[in-house]
Design an enzyme around this catalytic site. Structure first.
Site, PDB file in Angstrom:
ATOM      1  N   GLU A 271      -7.045   4.308   7.916  1.00  0.00           N
ATOM      2  CA  GLU A 271      -6.889   5.749   7.632  1.00  0.00           C
ATOM      3  C   GLU A 271      -8.147   6.292   6.964  1.00  0.00           C
ATOM      4  O   GLU A 271      -8.528   7.447   7.187  1.00  0.00           O
ATOM      5  CB  GLU A 271      -5.638   5.976   6.768  1.00  0.00           C
ATOM      6  CG  GLU A 271      -4.369   5.776   7.592  1.00  0.00           C
ATOM      7  CD  GLU A 271      -3.135   5.364   6.799  1.00  0.00           C
ATOM      8  OE1 GLU A 271      -3.133   5.471   5.563  1.00  0.00           O
ATOM      9  OE2 GLU A 271      -2.164   4.912   7.453  1.00  0.00           O
TER      10      GLU A 271
ATOM     11  N   LYS B 271       0.068   4.243  -0.245  1.00  0.00           N
ATOM     12  CA  LYS B 271      -0.601   5.430   0.350  1.00  0.00           C
ATOM     13  C   LYS B 271      -0.368   6.655  -0.540  1.00  0.00           C
ATOM     14  O   LYS B 271      -0.412   6.541  -1.769  1.00  0.00           O
ATOM     15  CB  LYS B 271      -0.111   5.649   1.784  1.00  0.00           C
ATOM     16  CG  LYS B 271      -0.204   4.384   2.628  1.00  0.00           C
ATOM     17  CD  LYS B 271      -0.063   4.655   4.090  1.00  0.00           C
ATOM     18  CE  LYS B 271       0.012   3.335   4.835  1.00  0.00           C
ATOM     19  NZ  LYS B 271      -0.134   3.473   6.259  1.00  0.00           N
TER      20      LYS B 271
ATOM     21  N   SER C 237       3.173  -2.723  10.466  1.00  0.00           N
ATOM     22  CA  SER C 237       4.623  -2.729  10.719  1.00  0.00           C
ATOM     23  C   SER C 237       5.314  -4.035  10.313  1.00  0.00           C
ATOM     24  O   SER C 237       6.244  -4.481  10.980  1.00  0.00           O
ATOM     25  CB  SER C 237       4.909  -2.382  12.190  1.00  0.00           C
ATOM     26  OG  SER C 237       4.465  -1.063  12.474  1.00  0.00           O
TER      27      SER C 237
ATOM     28  N   HIS D 240      -9.485   0.656   4.880  1.00  0.00           N
ATOM     29  CA  HIS D 240      -8.242   0.922   5.602  1.00  0.00           C
ATOM     30  C   HIS D 240      -8.532   1.853   6.784  1.00  0.00           C
ATOM     31  O   HIS D 240      -9.368   2.753   6.686  1.00  0.00           O
ATOM     32  CB  HIS D 240      -7.208   1.552   4.663  1.00  0.00           C
ATOM     33  CG  HIS D 240      -5.839   1.589   5.252  1.00  0.00           C
ATOM     34  ND1 HIS D 240      -5.471   2.544   6.167  1.00  0.00           N
ATOM     35  CD2 HIS D 240      -4.771   0.775   5.093  1.00  0.00           C
ATOM     36  CE1 HIS D 240      -4.213   2.305   6.533  1.00  0.00           C
ATOM     37  NE2 HIS D 240      -3.763   1.259   5.895  1.00  0.00           N
TER      38      HIS D 240
ATOM     39  N   GLU E 193      -5.677  -5.609  10.409  1.00  0.00           N
ATOM     40  CA  GLU E 193      -4.676  -4.595  10.715  1.00  0.00           C
ATOM     41  C   GLU E 193      -5.002  -3.935  12.051  1.00  0.00           C
ATOM     42  O   GLU E 193      -5.837  -3.011  12.104  1.00  0.00           O
ATOM     43  CB  GLU E 193      -4.672  -3.521   9.628  1.00  0.00           C
ATOM     44  CG  GLU E 193      -4.360  -4.037   8.249  1.00  0.00           C
ATOM     45  CD  GLU E 193      -3.714  -2.962   7.382  1.00  0.00           C
ATOM     46  OE1 GLU E 193      -2.604  -3.195   6.902  1.00  0.00           O
ATOM     47  OE2 GLU E 193      -4.312  -1.888   7.212  1.00  0.00           O
TER      48      GLU E 193
ATOM     49  N   GLY F 220       2.129   1.626  11.047  1.00  0.00           N
ATOM     50  CA  GLY F 220       3.077   2.739  10.977  1.00  0.00           C
ATOM     51  C   GLY F 220       3.757   3.066  12.292  1.00  0.00           C
ATOM     52  O   GLY F 220       4.380   4.118  12.428  1.00  0.00           O
TER      53      GLY F 220
ATOM     54  N   ASN G 272       0.856  -1.192   0.000  1.00  0.00           N
ATOM     55  CA  ASN G 272       0.000   0.000   0.000  1.00  0.00           C
ATOM     56  C   ASN G 272       0.890   1.239   0.000  1.00  0.00           C
ATOM     57  O   ASN G 272       1.470   1.588   1.030  1.00  0.00           O
ATOM     58  CB  ASN G 272      -0.896  -0.037   1.252  1.00  0.00           C
ATOM     59  CG  ASN G 272      -1.747   1.217   1.400  1.00  0.00           C
ATOM     60  OD1 ASN G 272      -1.856   2.023   0.472  1.00  0.00           O
ATOM     61  ND2 ASN G 272      -2.347   1.383   2.570  1.00  0.00           N
TER      62      ASN G 272
HETATM   63  C1  PEP Z   1      -0.942  -0.097   6.213  1.00  0.00           C
HETATM   64  O1  PEP Z   1      -0.982   1.104   6.038  1.00  0.00           O
HETATM   65  O2  PEP Z   1      -1.818  -0.835   5.777  1.00  0.00           O
HETATM   66  C2  PEP Z   1       0.199  -0.617   6.979  1.00  0.00           C
HETATM   67  C3  PEP Z   1       0.129  -1.856   7.379  1.00  0.00           C
HETATM   68  O3  PEP Z   1       1.226   0.244   7.220  1.00  0.00           O
HETATM   69  P1  PEP Z   1       2.636  -0.141   7.898  1.00  0.00           P
HETATM   70  O4  PEP Z   1       3.115  -1.394   7.203  1.00  0.00           O
HETATM   71  O5  PEP Z   1       3.512   1.032   7.620  1.00  0.00           O
HETATM   72  O6  PEP Z   1       2.383  -0.366   9.331  1.00  0.00           O
END
Ligand code: PEP
Length: 258
Positions: free
Chosen positions: A97, A11, A212, A95, A167, A173, A9
């Site tokens: 976000e 973003k 992460s 997601h 997630e 993040g 992703n």
């Molecule tokens: C995400 O944004 O879906 C995500 C898992 O980000 P990160 O890997 O940076 O934690």
């Protein structure tokens, strides 16, 4: 073992020329793993068409990070699943976000899911609890609500086009990934919920872990039976890191087959 899927992703990163160059680099670096691992990148919408064309015929597929539930009309700034149909393979929905920063509701996500399936897009549906919900012991309740609302009215036949991404919001993040044990256990709970909706087909639906994931923790996560791949944010922006995550996943598949 379900065939794992690794999705990157991006973003809101990269200019169009940068994104195109990066996608071509990934095509080169990842092709060797494609027989073992399904590969998806989710670039920003503005470069999606160009990247889809550049990757045509190659095993790295593209997906959109978001789309409307409407097909067309006065919805300034939106893109529709109808616009993606036929050339874009996947759509990410839900997601955290989008849920948190853009106030997307469970009901809207259900409409997005219905619209995506109407246009034959494969959907990666993201869900997970916040830190507060986690600390209050509400993870199961929250995920049950998110999943049943998103899947409301969805035909059982669509199960094959659905991938979930668990997630935990506190892991996204932050550099603080869930432990493989915690992720596996929670994803087992999610699979039970899927079985309630889709019966035996639930065993074919992939559930990715996201939060992460990096080259150092990828292998121990992918070795867990309920973890069918990863949705990768930050580490998907560096070719070496993303490739190392894909490679670790391919190695887990290979050792399972040996
Ligand atoms: C995400 O944004 O879906 C995500 C898992 O980000 P990160 O890997 O940076 O934690």
């Amino acid at each position: 073992m379900r065939r794992p899927l690794i999705a990157g992703n991006w973003k809101m990163h990269f200019t169009v020329p940068e994104g195109l160059e990066y996608a071509l680099r990934l095509r080169h670096d990842l092709e060797a793993f494609a027989t073992l691992v399904e590969l998806v990148i989710l670039p920003p919408a503005v470069m999606l068409w160009e990247i889809a064309n550049a990757l045509r015929g190659c095993p790295v597929e593209v997906g959109a990070q978001n789309a409307s539930w409407e097909d067309q009309g006065p919805f300034t700034g939106e893109i529709s699943p109808k616009m993606l149909a036929g050339w874009c393979h996947h759509l990410l929905i839900g997601h955290s976000e989008r849920r948190q920063l853009f106030n997307e509701t469970d009901e809207q996500l259900n409409r997005k899911l219905q619209a995506a399936f109407r246009h034959n897009l494969k959907v990666i549906l993201a869900l997970g609890e916040t830190l507060e919900e986690h600390d209050l012991g509400r993870t199961e309740e929250v995920i049950t609500r998110q999943l049943s609302a998103a899947l409301y009215g969805i035909d059982v036949k669509r199960a094959i086009d659905l991938t979930l991404a668990y997630e935990p919001v506190w892991a996204i993040g932050t550099g603080r990934a869930a432990t493989p044990e915690y992720a596996d256990e929670t994803m087992g709970m999610i699979r039970n919920l899927l079985a309630g909706k889709f019966g035996q087909l639930a065993s074919e639906i992939r559930i990715l872990y996201g939060g992460s994931v990096n080259p150092a923790n990828a292998r121990s996560l992918m070795e867990k039976p309920e973890i069918d791949g990863a949705l990768v944010g930050g580490a998907s922006l560096k070719a070496a890191d993303f490739t190392a995550i894909v490679q670790a996943t391919a190695e887990v598949v290979q050792s399972a087959r040996a």
